[in-house]
Design an enzyme around this catalytic site. Sequence first.
Site: not given
Length: 501
Positions: A171, A219-220, A353, A198, A308, A237, A400
Amino acid sequence: MSDSREKNAKDCIEMGFLVKYGYLDQDHHTHNEAEVKAAVRDFQWLSHLPVTGRLDSDTLDKMASPRCGVKDEGGHDAWAHRVNAVFTGNLGKGGHHLRKKRYAQTGEKWYKRHLTYRVMNWPRHLSQGPVRLAVRTAFELWSNVSGLVFEEAGEGPADIRLAFYEGEHNDGIGNAFDGPGGALAHAFFPCRGEAHFDMAERWTLNGHKGHNLFLVTAHEIGHTLGLEHSPVRHALMSPYYKKLGRSLLLSWDDIAAIQKLYGKPSRGSVVQMPGQALRWAMHDWEMSQDSTEGSGTALPLYCQGLFDAITMDQNQTVLIFRGGLFWTVSSEGNVSSSIPLQQRWPHLPFAIDAAAFSPLDKKLYFFKGKRIWRYTGTDLDPDFPKKTRELGLPRQPDCAFFYGPLGHMIVFKGSRYFVLNLQTLHSEPYYPRRLADWKGVPQGANGALTHTDGRLYFFRERRYWTFDPGKVRVTGTGQWAGKLQWTGCHKVSPLESNDIL
């Protein structure tokens, strides 16, 4: 001497960043102090940092943040000219070419209003159904506010192609992907019509840990339509990754930029999409995907390789969390149907999380973002949730767990770990410490628990690591879905045998 070498290496990395993202001319091998200072000032301005021209800690931290791989060329003078043109309706002579494009041979825009797109391959750990839904919604985000119409192409050629790659992928210089973090994706301006992501990133939808594929895709897509990076803090953006929130996804600058190229919607009205609407759409999809579990033939969604958080309660029942759902697994390995998280524990956020049960106080602790919740059974304890910083803990922890030998809660975050005293509800002195204390435990674990066999299990994506508290090191590893019956995925044929270390 070693300090000097370390400083030189650090300076090279910083200069490489400024060149890679268009703040310094890559054709010059050396840059004087004034050029570097001006480049740093431009970067600080775009990143909403104090404009000092110095590479201070805040600037270096921002440079290390996950972001889009497209250059930030242009500077605030060009952006100010564009804003003036938007509000006056006068683009002015040469206004189309104030900012250099990433690829000079490409055009400024598409000269048609009906565009096709195609997803060429798929990310790991996500089913094609929700990915296809997220991509379609990302295109609709732009068609709802402009004169464009998008259609998915089943086979054959398409105007815009989305693909996942790892590392170097032919690329161009400087566009090789760098693994988790760093550059998440990049795209090409019209009319090449390509966006690359990616593959090594932990892509997620519906609030899971990792980077939200919908936001990055939207965004892309903006780049493939001809949009450049915006200095507006909350703009889609903007070059830096932002988590999916509740507010509207497009800023005034995003809408002004796309309408400058393609006009307003043919129906006349602009339709905005709040982030919360997408969350619920993905939640509904996840619930529908999981509704076949009752047949006894389908496996829970988390068996695909991602969850998660995981913990075990006082009844030796394993609790596994993914997005807005959780499952219970009995000591015999029998798994329940999915249950909405907020149905069992009211007041929790949409997703979490980390989670950990403490046998010390018989309470369940949940972590999300900057806050911590504590439950006795299904009842939220008084004065909770609390802010993690008040307890001396990091925000958005990796995992945790309660650690018997210390009698405290352990919280992992990146390359460090914290020790929470559950009686004082404060982090113990002399912490955080380096994760290297836990010999063999990988960074970025998404769950951990102490099982009834006395061993501690760490999980990251499809793999697990067994930690022996007596030997204070990892003693085994393997793929948990096939090897650990108590995860509820034992119908899965193991892809890999357990490796004893």
